[in-house]
Design an enzyme around this catalytic site. Structure first.
Site, short mmCIF file in Angstrom:
data_model
loop_
_atom_site.label_atom_id
_atom_site.label_comp_id
_atom_site.label_asym_id
_atom_site.label_seq_id
_atom_site.Cartn_x
_atom_site.Cartn_y
_atom_site.Cartn_z
N GLU A 186 -6.68 -0.44 -1.38
CA GLU A 186 -7.29 0.74 -2.02
C GLU A 186 -8.74 0.81 -1.56
OE1 GLU A 186 -5.72 2.95 -3.55
OE2 GLU A 186 -3.84 1.99 -4.12
N CYS A 243 -14.93 5.45 -5.94
CA CYS A 243 -14.27 5.61 -4.64
C CYS A 243 -13.71 7.01 -4.43
CB CYS A 243 -13.16 4.58 -4.46
SG CYS A 243 -11.86 4.66 -5.71
#
Length: 459
Positions: A210, A244
């Protein structure tokens, strides 16, 4: 054998006791975890404030509340998730039944980042526990107060051979990623993700990565500018931009650029007041290394600042900053910003905006503000991205029914809700064939059997 290696083999040994395969055991561990998180709530909130300056409302919503919700869903749905599935069997395998059994991988490694240092440990851990694995957790060394709380919470809740926390920095991480885990789950930067991926490949360990990237926001000429400004500011400046999936830059239609900048500036004052540094609702940069990286980007864009731009090294504070007249070759457009600086670029046609995004690595998220259904469908169908939202930012993460993960340079694999369980689950297939009947068509000698074989495969 060093201490980390010993902990790894102890975890493998615990998995081999078969305890974790018991569904009631897994549900009980999830229940214990939920209770522990609730009892540690004040400690978690204090640590998040100390490390990142997170307001307790933001911290609870993005770190604690969402984690507790995930545990509740996993406990409720676990029986259904773990069911062995009976699937159709082709006629040529008669008399046979076919099954898919859900089984844990074994001992898994979870490496978490600093930006959501609590939630990004426990969201994958919930999936690992639900799937029946043992786990070793490596929290971020950049948020040491949160890491210490996590270690205390885990140590008081679980057998150390079942769930273990390894604190430390690069040296400890290097040791961990070269061990033959059964699965590795990494959240962090693309550069470190590549290192983890390469190390895992030495032992052929499956991974979820991720990562991040430059997630764009498109604002077209039909957008509701007031709504867009509020939702973009929320998505970009929550956690001081250290998210993110935060909007990394805006692509706005040239006809509404000035209106958008005015609205964004107004929204920032409404959110954080006239003196943003004094706002209790605005966070801080995690450490001086990242602070200096961001101020360097600011210094390279002094002529582009239309809002903000102030900073304070002692507090690791960087004011929410808007940049205008940015071009694709500007320094700010060469790397993921991961901070409270928002470049604004213009486009003349949707074709131009789509082409601009196509020319760059596939983003983790993409956001579009538009009232034009045709434009919406074009963006959804023509652009590849991990996940996103139409007329909002960030909030796709809040739906546990949606998979979350990257594509291309922004990552591989997915999790959240059942997808977390699936990530840490091996689907083992097998057949059960009766010993009472046997056609013999597939067995030698084959003389005279060709037409029967062809007939089987026609059905």
């Amino acid at each position: 054998m060093n201490i980390i290696e010993q902990k790894f083999y102890d975890s493998k040994a615990f998995f081999n006791t078969q305890q974790t395969k018991d569904i009631s055991f897994r549900k009980e561990q999830l229940k214990k975890l939920s209770k522990a998180i609730k009892s540690y709530e004040s400690d978690i909130l204090e640590a998040l404030y100390t490390d990142l300056g997170k307001n307790k409302v933001e911290a609870y919503a993005t770190e604690i509340g969402i984690t507790l919700k995930s545990i509740k869903i996993a406990r409720k749905e676990l029986k259904n998730w773990t069911k062995t599935k009976n699937v159709d069997t082709p006629l040529y395998l008669f008399p046979t039944k076919s099954y898919i059994k859900k089984e844990p991988y074994g001992t898994v490694l979870i490496i978490a980042p600093f930006n959501y240092p609590f939630q990004l440990v426990f969201e994958p851990l919930i999936g690992a526990i639900a799937a029946g694995n043992t786990a070793i957790i490596k929290p971020s060394e950049l948020t040491p107060n949160v890491a210490r709380v996590i270690k205390r919470l885990i140590n008081e809740t679980f057998d150390a051979n079942y769930i273990e926390v390894i604190e430390g920095g690069i040296e400890e991480t290097q040791t961990l990623i070269h061990l033959p885990f059964d699965y590795v789950f990494f959240t962090g930067s693309e550069n470190v993700g590549k290192i983890v991926y390469q190390a895992a490949s030495e032992n052929l360990v499956p991974v979820t990565l991720e990562m991040g990237g430059k997630s764009p926001v498109i604002v077209d000429e039909t957008a509701n500018i007031k709504v867009a400004s509020e939702r973009i500011c929320f998505g970009k400046f929550t956690n001081a931009g250290q998210t993110c999936v935060a909007p990394d830059y805006i692509l706005v239609h040239e006809s509404v650029k000035d209106d958008l900048i005015t609205a964004l500036s107004k929204t920032l004052r409404e959110f954080y007041g006239q003196n943003i540094q004094q706002s209790p609702d605005y966070g801080r940069i995690v450490n001086l290394k990242h602070y200096h990286r961001l101020t360097s980007l600011l210094n390279s864009a002094q002529m582009n600042i239309v809002f903000g731009g102030h900073s304070d090294e002692d507090e690791r504070y960087i004011e929410p900053t808007l940049l205008d007249h940015v071009t694709s070759d500007s320094a700010i457009m060469q790397e993921e910003i991961f901070g409270p600086i928002l470049p604004i670029l213009t486009y003349q046609s949707l074709d131009e905006a789509i082409a601009f995004i196509h020319q760059r690595p596939k983003p983790l998220s993409l956001y579009l503000f538009s009232e034009d259904e045709n434009a919406t469908q074009r963006v959804i169908n023509e652009l590849s991205f991990g996940g996103g939202a139409i007329n909002d930012t960030l909030m796709h993460l809040a739906n546990p029914k949606l998979p979350f993960g990257g594509v291309g340079a922004s990552g591989m694999g997915r999790y959240h809700g059942k997808y977390s369980f699936d990530t840490f689950t091996h689907e083992k297939s097998y057949i059960f064939k009766s010993t009472r009947l046997e056609s013999g068509v597939h067995l030698p000698p084959y003389k005279g059997k060709f037409k029967y074989i062809k007939a089987f495969f026609k059905n």
